[in-house]
Design an enzyme around this catalytic site. Structure first.
Site, PDB file in Angstrom:
ATOM      1  N   LEU A 113      -5.317 -18.800   2.115  1.00  0.00           N
ATOM      2  CA  LEU A 113      -6.654 -18.223   2.233  1.00  0.00           C
ATOM      3  C   LEU A 113      -6.870 -17.633   3.618  1.00  0.00           C
ATOM      4  CD1 LEU A 113      -9.418 -17.872   0.829  1.00  0.00           C
ATOM      5  CD2 LEU A 113     -10.083 -20.084   1.797  1.00  0.00           C
TER       6      LEU A 113
ATOM      7  N   LYS B 140      -3.581 -20.541  18.936  1.00  0.00           N
ATOM      8  CA  LYS B 140      -2.333 -21.218  18.584  1.00  0.00           C
ATOM      9  C   LYS B 140      -1.532 -21.571  19.842  1.00  0.00           C
ATOM     10  CE  LYS B 140      -2.672 -21.310  14.095  1.00  0.00           C
ATOM     11  NZ  LYS B 140      -2.920 -22.604  13.411  1.00  0.00           N
TER      12      LYS B 140
ATOM     13  N   ALA C 130     -11.134 -18.136  12.880  1.00  0.00           N
ATOM     14  CA  ALA C 130     -11.722 -17.180  13.823  1.00  0.00           C
ATOM     15  C   ALA C 130     -12.615 -16.260  13.013  1.00  0.00           C
ATOM     16  CB  ALA C 130     -10.640 -16.376  14.545  1.00  0.00           C
TER      17      ALA C 130
ATOM     18  N   TYR D 157      -3.663 -10.385  14.902  1.00  0.00           N
ATOM     19  CA  TYR D 157      -3.804 -11.834  14.977  1.00  0.00           C
ATOM     20  C   TYR D 157      -4.738 -12.211  16.121  1.00  0.00           C
ATOM     21  CZ  TYR D 157      -2.228 -16.384  13.323  1.00  0.00           C
ATOM     22  OH  TYR D 157      -2.172 -17.634  12.756  1.00  0.00           O
TER      23      TYR D 157
ATOM     24  N   GLN E 235     -14.758 -29.338   4.205  1.00  0.00           N
ATOM     25  CA  GLN E 235     -16.027 -28.711   4.532  1.00  0.00           C
ATOM     26  C   GLN E 235     -16.861 -28.673   3.263  1.00  0.00           C
ATOM     27  OE1 GLN E 235     -14.548 -24.973   6.485  1.00  0.00           O
ATOM     28  NE2 GLN E 235     -16.099 -25.519   7.989  1.00  0.00           N
TER      29      GLN E 235
ATOM     30  N   ASP F 195     -16.803 -31.361   9.212  1.00  0.00           N
ATOM     31  CA  ASP F 195     -16.673 -30.071   9.888  1.00  0.00           C
ATOM     32  C   ASP F 195     -16.276 -30.397  11.324  1.00  0.00           C
ATOM     33  OD1 ASP F 195     -17.072 -27.686  11.347  1.00  0.00           O
ATOM     34  OD2 ASP F 195     -18.590 -26.991   9.941  1.00  0.00           O
TER      35      ASP F 195
END
Length: 257
Positions: free
Chosen positions: A196, A164, A95, A157, A40, A63
């Site tokens: 990250l 996922k 997200a 999550y 990105q 992207d």
């Protein structure tokens, strides 16, 4: 002879030196693979610095939310790799922060769409473009990254867990449809790693500590262990494996709590 001598790999999702995608890149390169990374725009500096550590690695902007950028990335890959590709690594997930902070019941339509689009649909979009290039090589391997939250509730999550689950289901359908072309599609379910993306999840440190206490190996995994598992899946050693979710979590997934 190295396991991946002469193989050509395209990796999506490297952000910095802590990224699982970077660990996979190092493992693939150690066994002779020629690499290409996408990035990105905001990660360009970091990705190019990492690419420079592996001689011959090329980089392209992409992207995955935009089909025209995906098309351009694969066009550049085809140019560099002479229209051929052996390995595709999908290490992409995102997200909006608010969707991971608020209760799951407050998930917004826009947040749901963003998480599923980037984290799950992108695998399908990338596989569709990779398939013809892999067929030119007589087959190939596609590997993505998932997490146990697709099967069990991991507080905070939230919508990423749904993404996922969609990614894992997509893995099975892609494996079924691409199998006739000798293209294998698998996912690695990694234990908690200090990446990250993980840092954006509330309570991550506490869960990582708990995982180390509960897992049969009594420790957390390292990025390199996921990298080496991807190496296995991308090599001929795993030529009979497709449609699977392979856990690399020190055994945590087998425990009841």
């Amino acid at each position: 002879m190295s396991l991946l001598e002469g193989k050509k790999a395209l990796i999506f999702g490297i952000a910095n030196h802590r990224s699982i995608g970077w660990a996979i890149a190092q493992s693939l390169a150690s066994q002779g693979a020629q690499l290409a990374f996408t990035y990105q725009d905001r990660m360009e500096k970091y990705v190019k610095e990492l690419a420079a550590k592996i001689p011959g690695t090329v980089t392209f902007p992409c992207d995955v939310q935009y089909d025209d950028q995906i098309d351009e990335a694969f066009a550049k890959t085809a140019e560099v790799f002479n229209g051929e590709l052996d390995i595709l690594v999908h290490s992409v997930a995102f997200a909006p922060a608010s969707e991971l902070e608020n209760p799951f019941v407050q998930t917004t339509r826009a947040g749901f769409h963003t998480a599923l689009d980037i984290s799950a649909y992108s695998l399908i979009a990338l596989a569709r473009r990779a398939a013809p290039m892999m067929q030119a090589r007589g087959g190939g391997s596609i590997v993505s990254l998932t997490y146990l939250a697709s099967e069990r509730v991991m507080p905070k999550y939230n919508v990423m867990a749904v993404a996922k689950a969609a990614l894992e289901c997509s893995t099975r359908y892609l494996a079924y449809e691409l199998g006739e072309h000798n293209i294998r599609v698998n996912a690695i379910s990694a234990g908690p790693l200090n990446t990250l993306a993980a840092r954006g999840i509330s309570g991550f440190t506490g869960f990582r500590n708990q995982a180390a206490q509960v897992a049969p190996l009594r420790r957390n995994i390292e990025q390199s262990e996921v990298g080496d598992t991807a190496l296995f899946l991308c090599s001929d050693l795993a030529r009979g494996i497709t449609g699977e979710v392979l856990f690399v979590d020190a055994g945590y997934n087998i425990m009841g709590a």
